[in-house]
Design an enzyme around this catalytic site. Structure first.
Site, PDB file in Angstrom:
ATOM      1  N   GLU A  91      51.791  69.551  -0.356  1.00 33.37           N
ATOM      2  CA  GLU A  91      51.389  70.403  -1.476  1.00 33.37           C
ATOM      3  C   GLU A  91      52.539  71.343  -1.823  1.00 33.37           C
ATOM      4  O   GLU A  91      52.692  72.393  -1.167  1.00 33.37           O
ATOM      5  CB  GLU A  91      50.185  71.271  -1.092  1.00 33.37           C
ATOM      6  CG  GLU A  91      48.907  70.526  -0.876  1.00 33.37           C
ATOM      7  CD  GLU A  91      47.684  71.408  -1.143  1.00 33.37           C
ATOM      8  OE1 GLU A  91      46.873  71.023  -1.982  1.00 33.37           O
ATOM      9  OE2 GLU A  91      47.552  72.472  -0.527  1.00 33.37           O
ATOM     10  N   HIS A 119      47.300  75.773   5.201  1.00 31.35           N
ATOM     11  CA  HIS A 119      47.338  75.829   3.729  1.00 31.35           C
ATOM     12  C   HIS A 119      48.270  76.965   3.310  1.00 31.35           C
ATOM     13  O   HIS A 119      48.296  78.027   3.947  1.00 31.35           O
ATOM     14  CB  HIS A 119      45.932  76.049   3.168  1.00 31.35           C
ATOM     15  CG  HIS A 119      45.869  75.779   1.698  1.00 31.35           C
ATOM     16  ND1 HIS A 119      46.361  76.666   0.771  1.00 31.35           N
ATOM     17  CD2 HIS A 119      45.417  74.703   0.999  1.00 31.35           C
ATOM     18  CE1 HIS A 119      46.198  76.145  -0.443  1.00 31.35           C
ATOM     19  NE2 HIS A 119      45.631  74.954  -0.321  1.00 31.35           N
TER      20      HIS A 119
HETATM   21  P1  13P Z   1      44.656  72.797  -7.158  1.00 36.98           P
HETATM   22  O1  13P Z   1      44.207  71.349  -7.203  1.00 36.98           O
HETATM   23  O2  13P Z   1      43.653  73.733  -7.756  1.00 36.98           O
HETATM   24  O3  13P Z   1      46.034  72.943  -7.707  1.00 36.98           O
HETATM   25  O4  13P Z   1      44.714  73.192  -5.609  1.00 36.98           O
HETATM   26  C1  13P Z   1      45.432  72.413  -4.740  1.00 36.98           C
HETATM   27  C2  13P Z   1      45.171  72.885  -3.369  1.00 36.98           C
HETATM   28  O5  13P Z   1      45.664  73.908  -2.946  1.00 36.98           O
HETATM   29  C3  13P Z   1      44.272  72.086  -2.531  1.00 36.98           C
HETATM   30  O6  13P Z   1      44.333  72.477  -1.207  1.00 36.98           O
END
Ligand code: 13P
Length: 249
Positions: A166, A94
């Protein structure tokens, strides 16, 4: 195809709060539905999670693990311990861990190998920073992150890997890329996997989008061509909201 919805609680909820949440979630969850729902809980909520999710098809997941199995690593939790705690999948790489805890590609690769060795599936997070995006380096960054993370893996191990795209700048910012940009990233990821493993692996790898997902945009991003679902942070912290997201995708 059925969707995968992954909830990442991050560092939120005591075990008591998780219990209340799961009572609410389970009262609304359709166990006969086709979609996959995966909850990445904090370590201290895993025991109550395991207890309460018994008999439900919601998958118990964690947010991080050590690259070591055991030993002198004060404060760490190993894949072996997660497996024993009933965990099925674990988030690795992450961006919050890459940045705050300086996790580099070598450690991420070791963690993935250790997770697989211990019988855990992996949710591998990848994504570009705003600076990378502004200099049109998104696909280069994805290639480097994915190739470093999956170095030395066998093709059959990809069955247990979900790639979460992400964009770092989209996390908790209320900003999102366009569907076209996400589609391009998904296509790029499939191409990288196809080149490094096989065309079949490129087609079959599971990919989800994460970053500022809410009830309003969930359907749009769950429908992006080449994607298999969503990774939801903040919006997953309320059980009713998460169930609304599950309902609209
Ligand atoms: P948000 O949905 O709060 O933007 O977070 C995304 C995230 O990092 C999930 O791992």
């Amino acid at each position: 195809m059925n969707k995968i919805i992954i909830a990442n609680f991050k560092m939120n909820k005591t075990s008591t709060e998780t219990k209340d949440y799961l009572v609410r979630l389970l009262s609304r969850f359709d166990n006969a539905g086709d979609d996959r729902l995966m909850l990445c809980l904090p370590y201290t909520s895993l025991a109550i999670g395991k207890f309460m999710l018994e008999g439900s098809k919601i998958e118990l997941c964690a947010q991080n693990m050590s690259e070591e199995d055991e030993g002198r690593c004060t404060g760490e939790i190993s894949g072996r311990m997660l497996k024993d705690a009933g965990v099925e999948y674990v988030i690795i790489g992450h961006s919050e861990r890459r940045k705050k805890f300086k996790e580099d590609s070598r450690i991420i690769n070791k963690k993935i190998k250790s997770a697989l060795k211990n019988g855990l599936g992996v949710i591998l997070c990848v994504g570009e920073s705003l600076a990378d995006r502004n200099t049109l380096k998104t696909l280069d960054v994805l290639k480097e992150q994915i190739e470093d993370a999956l170095k030395g893996l066998y093709e059959n191990e990809l069955e247990k890997i979900i790639i979460a795209y992400e964009p770092v700048w989209a996390i908790s910012s209320g900003k999102t890329p366009t569907s076209k940009e996400v589609e391009k990233a998904f296509k790029g990821i499939r191409k990288i996997i196809a080149a490094d493993f096989s065309a079949k692996a490129g087609e079959e790898i599971a990919i989800v989008y994460g970053g500022s997902i809410d009830v309003k945009n969930a359907r749009q991003f769950a429908d992006v061509k080449g994607g298999n679902g969503l990774l939801v942070g903040g919006a997953s912290l309320d059980a009713a909201t998460l169930m609304q997201i599950v309902a609209v995708v």
